[in-house]
Design an enzyme around this catalytic site. Structure first.
Site, PDB file in Angstrom:
ATOM      1  N   HIS A  79       0.614  13.301  28.115  1.00 50.02           N
ATOM      2  CA  HIS A  79       0.583  14.671  27.463  1.00 50.02           C
ATOM      3  C   HIS A  79      -0.219  15.687  28.421  1.00 50.02           C
ATOM      4  O   HIS A  79      -0.945  15.365  29.411  1.00 50.02           O
ATOM      5  CB  HIS A  79      -0.395  14.468  26.229  1.00 50.02           C
ATOM      6  CG  HIS A  79       0.463  13.860  25.170  1.00 50.02           C
ATOM      7  ND1 HIS A  79       0.050  13.438  23.936  1.00 50.02           N
ATOM      8  CD2 HIS A  79       1.676  13.353  25.139  1.00 50.02           C
ATOM      9  CE1 HIS A  79       0.833  12.969  23.253  1.00 50.02           C
ATOM     10  NE2 HIS A  79       2.014  12.847  23.926  1.00 50.02           N
ATOM     11  N   GLU A  81      -2.676  17.628  27.859  1.00 46.36           N
ATOM     12  CA  GLU A  81      -4.296  17.725  28.046  1.00 46.36           C
ATOM     13  C   GLU A  81      -4.781  16.351  29.092  1.00 46.36           C
ATOM     14  O   GLU A  81      -5.627  16.789  29.915  1.00 46.36           O
ATOM     15  CB  GLU A  81      -4.561  17.508  26.735  1.00 46.36           C
ATOM     16  CG  GLU A  81      -4.210  18.602  25.667  1.00 46.36           C
ATOM     17  CD  GLU A  81      -2.878  18.116  24.822  1.00 46.36           C
ATOM     18  OE1 GLU A  81      -3.147  18.520  23.672  1.00 46.36           O
ATOM     19  OE2 GLU A  81      -2.141  17.537  25.468  1.00 46.36           O
ATOM     20  N   CYS A 117      -3.243  15.731  20.144  1.00 50.91           N
ATOM     21  CA  CYS A 117      -2.880  14.365  19.235  1.00 50.91           C
ATOM     22  C   CYS A 117      -4.323  13.641  19.279  1.00 50.91           C
ATOM     23  O   CYS A 117      -5.442  14.213  20.024  1.00 50.91           O
ATOM     24  CB  CYS A 117      -1.874  13.527  19.886  1.00 50.91           C
ATOM     25  SG  CYS A 117      -2.266  12.653  21.492  1.00 50.91           S
ATOM     26  N   CYS A 120      -5.342  12.516  22.854  1.00 53.36           N
ATOM     27  CA  CYS A 120      -5.896  13.525  23.752  1.00 53.36           C
ATOM     28  C   CYS A 120      -7.107  14.169  23.305  1.00 53.36           C
ATOM     29  O   CYS A 120      -7.962  14.793  24.165  1.00 53.36           O
ATOM     30  CB  CYS A 120      -4.877  14.737  23.648  1.00 53.36           C
ATOM     31  SG  CYS A 120      -3.398  14.231  24.885  1.00 53.36           S
TER      32      CYS A 120
END
Length: 163
Positions: A79, A81, A117, A120
């Site tokens: 992801h 992040e 999420c 993250c």
């Protein structure tokens, strides 16, 4: 000409970063800023050396009919992040702000419900980031205090049974 806010300035940069994303479902861009300096950037895509979904022509989670928001461990992508955090040193991130923008991978529409999420969120917490600024519209955004994510997680923990 009116100057844009600092938040929208950094969100615009995160939005440019997402143009490198390789997910077919949702594309995200993130930047980490501290003391008005960009520390790192990240977008969602497969780990270095592995095939991206755009190269394969399919999303593995979609092929397995995994609903949105579930089973992220089956996703090929790292992801945005996480990639931004991986690219920075913790000492540079502590007290900083992560700026996050998401778009629909198919339509290109801005995601008004973009968020990090749970995996993250844990990375953001451990990185020592203080805030996450998430774009909702081209000019509107939410500022999330990372301390709120910490408190929410504690509220979700089931009570321990005591003998």
């Amino acid at each position: 000409m009116d100057r844009i806010s600092k938040e929208n300035y950094y969100l615009d940069i995160a939005e440019t970063v997402l143009e490198r994303a390789t997910c077919l479902r949702r594309v995200y861009g993130a930047i980490i800023v501290k003391n008005d300096e960009i520390i790192s950037t990240g977008y969602n895509g497969a780990p270095r050396g592995r095939a991206n979904c755009v190269d394969l022509g399919y999303c593995s989670r979609e092929a397995m009919q995994v609903p949105r928001g579930e089973r992220y461990e089956l996703c090929r992508s790292v992801h945005a992040e996480a990639n931004a955090i991986i690219s920075a040193s913790r000492r540079d991130m502590v007290g900083g702000t992560l700026y996050l923008v998401g778009r629909d991978g198919r339509t290109g529409a801005l995601l008004p419900d973009a968020t990090s999420c749970s995996m993250c969120r844990r990375l953001v917490i451990n990185a020592g980031l203080e805030k996450v600024v998430i774009r909702r519209t081209q000019t509107e955004f939410d500022v999330v205090e990372v301390a709120d994510w910490i408190a929410e997680d504690d509220l979700l923990a089931p009570p321990l049974d005591k003998p």
